[in-house]
Design an enzyme around this catalytic site. Structure first.
Site, PDB file in Angstrom:
ATOM      1  N   TYR A  35       5.479  39.120  72.238  1.00  0.00           N
ATOM      2  CA  TYR A  35       6.379  38.499  71.265  1.00  0.00           C
ATOM      3  C   TYR A  35       5.942  38.829  69.840  1.00  0.00           C
ATOM      4  O   TYR A  35       4.756  38.740  69.500  1.00  0.00           O
ATOM      5  CB  TYR A  35       6.403  36.985  71.469  1.00  0.00           C
ATOM      6  N   GLU A  39      18.226  34.625  75.242  1.00  0.00           N
ATOM      7  CA  GLU A  39      19.098  34.853  74.076  1.00  0.00           C
ATOM      8  C   GLU A  39      19.776  36.214  74.089  1.00  0.00           C
ATOM      9  O   GLU A  39      20.917  36.354  73.684  1.00  0.00           O
ATOM     10  CB  GLU A  39      18.312  34.738  72.761  1.00  0.00           C
ATOM     11  N   GLU A  95      12.532  28.067  66.781  1.00  0.00           N
ATOM     12  CA  GLU A  95      13.945  28.440  66.842  1.00  0.00           C
ATOM     13  C   GLU A  95      14.388  28.587  68.294  1.00  0.00           C
ATOM     14  O   GLU A  95      15.483  28.156  68.682  1.00  0.00           O
ATOM     15  CB  GLU A  95      14.175  29.750  66.075  1.00  0.00           C
ATOM     16  N   ASP A 133      13.126  32.121  73.349  1.00  0.00           N
ATOM     17  CA  ASP A 133      11.856  32.482  72.710  1.00  0.00           C
ATOM     18  C   ASP A 133      10.931  31.285  72.568  1.00  0.00           C
ATOM     19  O   ASP A 133      11.371  30.135  72.545  1.00  0.00           O
ATOM     20  CB  ASP A 133      12.116  33.117  71.341  1.00  0.00           C
ATOM     21  N   ASP A 180       9.114  30.286  69.987  1.00  0.00           N
ATOM     22  CA  ASP A 180       8.918  29.654  68.683  1.00  0.00           C
ATOM     23  C   ASP A 180       9.862  28.453  68.536  1.00  0.00           C
ATOM     24  O   ASP A 180      10.604  28.103  69.449  1.00  0.00           O
ATOM     25  CB  ASP A 180       9.128  30.656  67.540  1.00  0.00           C
ATOM     26  N   HIS A 206       0.039  31.155  70.918  1.00  0.00           N
ATOM     27  CA  HIS A 206       0.668  32.464  70.834  1.00  0.00           C
ATOM     28  C   HIS A 206      -0.394  33.554  70.859  1.00  0.00           C
ATOM     29  O   HIS A 206      -1.534  33.355  70.461  1.00  0.00           O
ATOM     30  CB  HIS A 206       1.490  32.583  69.553  1.00  0.00           C
ATOM     31  N   ARG A 253       6.900  37.573  66.792  1.00  0.00           N
ATOM     32  CA  ARG A 253       6.854  36.578  65.708  1.00  0.00           C
ATOM     33  C   ARG A 253       5.679  35.648  65.968  1.00  0.00           C
ATOM     34  O   ARG A 253       5.794  34.670  66.690  1.00  0.00           O
ATOM     35  CB  ARG A 253       8.168  35.801  65.624  1.00  0.00           C
TER      36      ARG A 253
END
Length: 855
Positions: A313, A9, A109, A105, A107, A359, A315
């Site tokens: 990461y 991204e 999203e 990423d 997650d 995670h 989040r």
């Protein structure tokens, strides 16, 4: 020829990853999302030609939303504006490679971005490979490319379900709120619940009745002249409760002539375990507490640290740590702190029930990097990194060991207690540099030892309501209620602040009047939307979609069916049980322009008085308004808060505390907190304290016309009555009006480096700066050197002459540059060598420059 394309991204992330991959890979960035639901500006402009009822016709509504809930959730996606060239480049490269690695990423999203990239690039689907990593390091990248997979469509479906629900709520409720309450309002599936949390706390604080109570402390002296402070906790074997000074005086008289001996002493060895490594919410809370950073700033800095490869990461809601990371931490602790700081087995931390085990917690990627060079990343990011580093090392160390000593004194019918903790082994607190300032006061005390009365100290206290939320504690509350997820906390708070539903004073969150009106209406007509349990259950359903436990369209169907039922009722006229209109409440105050009655109006900018002739035809229309100043805002400016004993006015109809506003020095108005539903108000005449900005008339420094007090989205300000002038002056937090803005000053002899233009001196929120005179065509900016201001001192206003008179070089001959201190809001100077700050600086104090050197 490249054989593989890797898409991430962020350009920074791409640059970092490129260091670890060989020549067979080309790494490119999508710069975030590339595709979204159809909602381009052309379609938005079409809204203006539709009436309120026409907008809600099925065909038009579906066109606006980009999704069709009536036809199996058919969806229309479009390429985001500005991403066409990026997609074109990615397609071109994709045609020349054997494989395309989607390294977005980890997650939901990120999974959705990967899927959208695959869809827009197209071609042979077997070429697309999903690869995820928790950290951007050579070790992690290598491992990730050895464990490749495919796009997890169930996670994509969960992201789509969330996006579709948010789109329905926003596109269907927001126009309803515009028509019923005021323009500019909107509702969000999760944001509205966050606003409700603050509004509910606001109501609790507003209607809290404080109660007086007293504590009784006794200062005693030992035979060795040590001071011991003890609290009287019991009387006649009951907890001592003192409600007034009279009861306190009775107890003091009974204690005055008593003899005090230590009746009992208990020594216990206790342990304080380290707290878990950071997850998103705890990092935001710790960053707010220790560094003073907002949630948005914390996540921005954490993103930078992650993309540069310094942390994992950011989040995540999982406390899990990989065995690799734990091994590295234990080796570091053993070598730098000693084996006695290392527990026999690693410390393991349990996750919350809904945490994602795959995670990891937030930790440094390389434990040997204890700090980061300021040339690589800014100082605030370095502070955040140090916070994360400390937490990670501490979480793998032994507990703090301390002795708890409790002293008890029984005298007559009274029981006194005192306690002290003495650190025996610092354990994990060594990393946090935790200090016990008072120690060994009780170590030598023994049972039956005499203590001598020095002073009895009664302490008057009042019960307090729950504290106001700050950003970090609101995140903690959202997490506690199961609302939102790590990836959404920052955006939730940012949106509700930007919309004007909350305001921040002294880092505390206050609900605005329009925020309270919004929640009142949503609680009444959209009960599910702002229900804590409903929103939490929906988050769990989204997690279940991710885990392939339930079908995503079934969740959407149930949601839309229930939502539509509430929506159809709310959009009816208020007389038919629909949402109530935000009507004007007429008062007895006459308009000074047309003598019509003034009315109380509620808007997104606040509460104000408006002439009742505002909505008449243009010939008879009167636009006169009077700004109202909330006593809460004024008390904050004065730093003079309402005393606990003050009796606040209550509404005779609703029996709740009323909001009070200052109209001018001689008039105050009380408005029911339930307005506009309740129309009760009172007007009080007298002489009232008023803010500094109302003490005298203000004239425009540009055209010499009067300036009027206005209220905008970001608070109150003064605006020139001359519409051609448009000059404004903001009101500072201390209630004073800001100094006039510096008019741009041309420096035609100082040329820009990046374009064929010259500089002008401007003033912004961070002081003065040079900007290209062709802005915005050229956006080149920089700080001025002192020697430049000194050379053209004749161009500067008097208020800036002190900067031109500052030292032009430091003692080593390095040039000095103008800087700005965000805390003091003042300019200072610093020196630079080869583009880097040297640590030398100077500050203007009491009309002279004082030099400071970095230690």
């Amino acid at each position: 020829m490249y054989k593989s394309l890797v898409i991430v991204e962020s350009p920074v992330k791409a640059k970092t990853i490129n260091q670890y991959l060989g020549d067979k890979y080309i790494v490119k960035s999508s710069i975030g999302h590339v595709r979204d639901l159809s909602s381009n500006q052309a379609k938005k402009r079409k809204n203006s030609k539709y009436s309120f009822s026409e907008y809600y016709e099925k065909k038009i509504l579906i066109q606006q939303m980009g999704i069709n809930p009536y036809k199996n959730w058919n969806v229309e996606y479009h390429i985001l504006p500005g991403k066409e060239k990026i997609i074109e480049e990615l397609k071109k490269i994709a045609n020349t490679v054997d494989y395309i690695y989607l390294a977005t990423d980890l997650d939901r999203e990120g999974e959705a971005i990967a899927w959208h990239l695959k869809e827009v690039i197209g071609g042979d689907s077997s070429k697309f490979i999903r690869v995820v990593f928790n950290e951007i390091t050579q070790h992690s990248i290598k491992k990730a490319f050895q464990n490749i997979g495919q796009i997890n469509m169930h996670r994509v479906y969960a992201q789509q379900a969330r996006r579709f629900m948010d789109r329905i709520v926003g596109y269907m409720i927001s126009p309803l709120l515009w028509g019923k309450i005021c323009r500019g309002l909107s509702a969000g599936r999760v944001q509205s619940v966050a606003v409700r949390i603050v509004v509910d706390r606001e109501d609790e604080i507003k209607n809290f009745v404080s109660k007086e109570y007293w504590k009784l402390n006794i200062n005693l002296i030992t035979s060795k002249k040590k001071n011991i402070m003890m609290e009287v906790t019991h009387y006649e074997n009951k907890i001592l409760t003192l409600n007034n000074k009279k009861q306190v005086n009775i107890m003091i008289e009974k204690l005055k002539n008593q003899s005090f001996f230590i009746t009992d002493r208990k020594d216990k060895i206790l342990y304080r375990k380290p707290t878990a490594p950071f997850i998103t919410s705890t990092l935001q809370q710790a960053s707010s507490l220790h560094l003073g950073f907002s949630v948005k700033k914390t996540m921005f800095l954490a993103q930078k640290l992650y993309e540069e490869g310094y942390i994992t990461y950011m989040r995540t809601d999982s406390c899990f740590l990989s065995s690799y990371a734990i091994k590295k931490a234990r080796n570091y602790i053993k070598y730098f702190y000693g084996a006695h700081f290392l527990p026999n087995i690693p410390n393991i931390y349990l996750n919350t029930k809904d945490a994602q085990e795959a995670h990891e917690a937030i930790r440094p990627t390389d434990i040997t990097i204890t700090t980061i060079d300021q040339d690589k990343i800014n100082s605030d990011a370095i502070k955040l990194y140090k916070l994360i580093w400390n937490q990670f090392i501490a979480c793998q160390m032994k507990p703090e060991k301390y002795k708890s000593i409790i002293i008890k004194v029984i005298v007559d019918k009274f029981i006194l207690h005192a306690s002290e903790n003495i650190t025996i082994f610092s354990g994990w607190t060594t990393v946090k540099k935790k200090l016990n300032l008072i120690q060994n006061q009780f170590e030598d005390l023994i049972v039956s030892e005499a203590l001598f009365l020095k002073k009895i100290l009664p302490i008057q206290t009042f019960t307090n309501p729950s504290p106001r939320f700050n950003e970090a504690s609101l995140v903690r509350e959202l997490e506690k209620k199961g609302i939102g997820r790590p990836s959404t906390y920052a955006s939730i708070i940012t949106k509700i602040k930007d919309k004007g539903y909350l305001k921040i004073q002294n880092k505390k969150l206050y609900a605005t009047k329009i925020g309270r009106i919004l929640i009142t209406q949503l609680k009444k007509y959209f009960t599910d939307l702002v229900d804590y349990d409903f929103t939490a259950r929906m988050e769990k359903k989204l997690d279940q979609i991710s885990d392939n436990k339930i079908f995503w369209k079934n969740v959407l169907n149930v949601f839309f069916k229930n939502f539509l039922k509430q929506f159809e009722q709310a959009k009816k006229p208020s007389e038919e049980g629909g949402m109530e209109n935000n009507t004007i409440i007429l008062t007895d105050i006459n308009c000074c322009n047309c003598n019509k009655k003034m009315g109380i109006k509620h808007a997104i900018t606040g509460v104000f008085l408006s002439c009742s002739g505002y909505n008449l035809k243009s010939k008879d229309r009167c636009k006169h308004t009077i700004n109202l100043i909330s006593s809460n805002d004024f008390n904050f400016i004065k730093k003079k808060y309402v005393t606990k004993k003050e009796i606040k006015r209550k509404c005779e109809k609703c029996n709740i505390i009323m909001d009070d506003y200052l109209i001018n020095k001689n008039l105050k108005i009380y408005i029911c907190s339930n307005s506009p539903t309740c129309i009760v108000y009172y007007i009080e005449k007298g002489k009232f304290d008023s803010p500094v900005y109302l003490s005298k008339k203000l004239y425009c420094e540009k055209c010499k016309n009067h300036m009027l007090l206005k209220t905008g989205k970001f608070g109150k300000f003064f605006m020139c009555v001359n519409q051609a002038c448009k000059n404004t002056r903001k009101i500072l937090s201390n209630g004073k009006v800001s100094e006039p803005k510096l008019e741009p000053i041309p420096f035609k002899d100082i040329l820009c480096d990046k374009s064929d233009t010259w500089f002008v001196l401007r003033e912004g929120i961070s002081g003065i700066f040079f900007a290209a005179h062709t802005f915005p065509k050229s956006r080149e900016t920089r700080s001025p050197f002192v020697e430049e201001l000194a050379k053209f001192k004749h161009l500067l206003p008097t208020k800036l002459h002190y900067l031109a008179d500052a030292p032009k070089i430091d003692e080593k001959g390095n040039k000095t540059i103008i800087c700005f201190d965000k805390l003091s809001k003042k300019q200072y100077i610093a020196s630079k060598k080869e583009g880097k700050f040297t640590g030398w600086s100077a500050f203007f104090i009491k009309n002279q420059w004082f030099i400071s050197k970095k230690s």
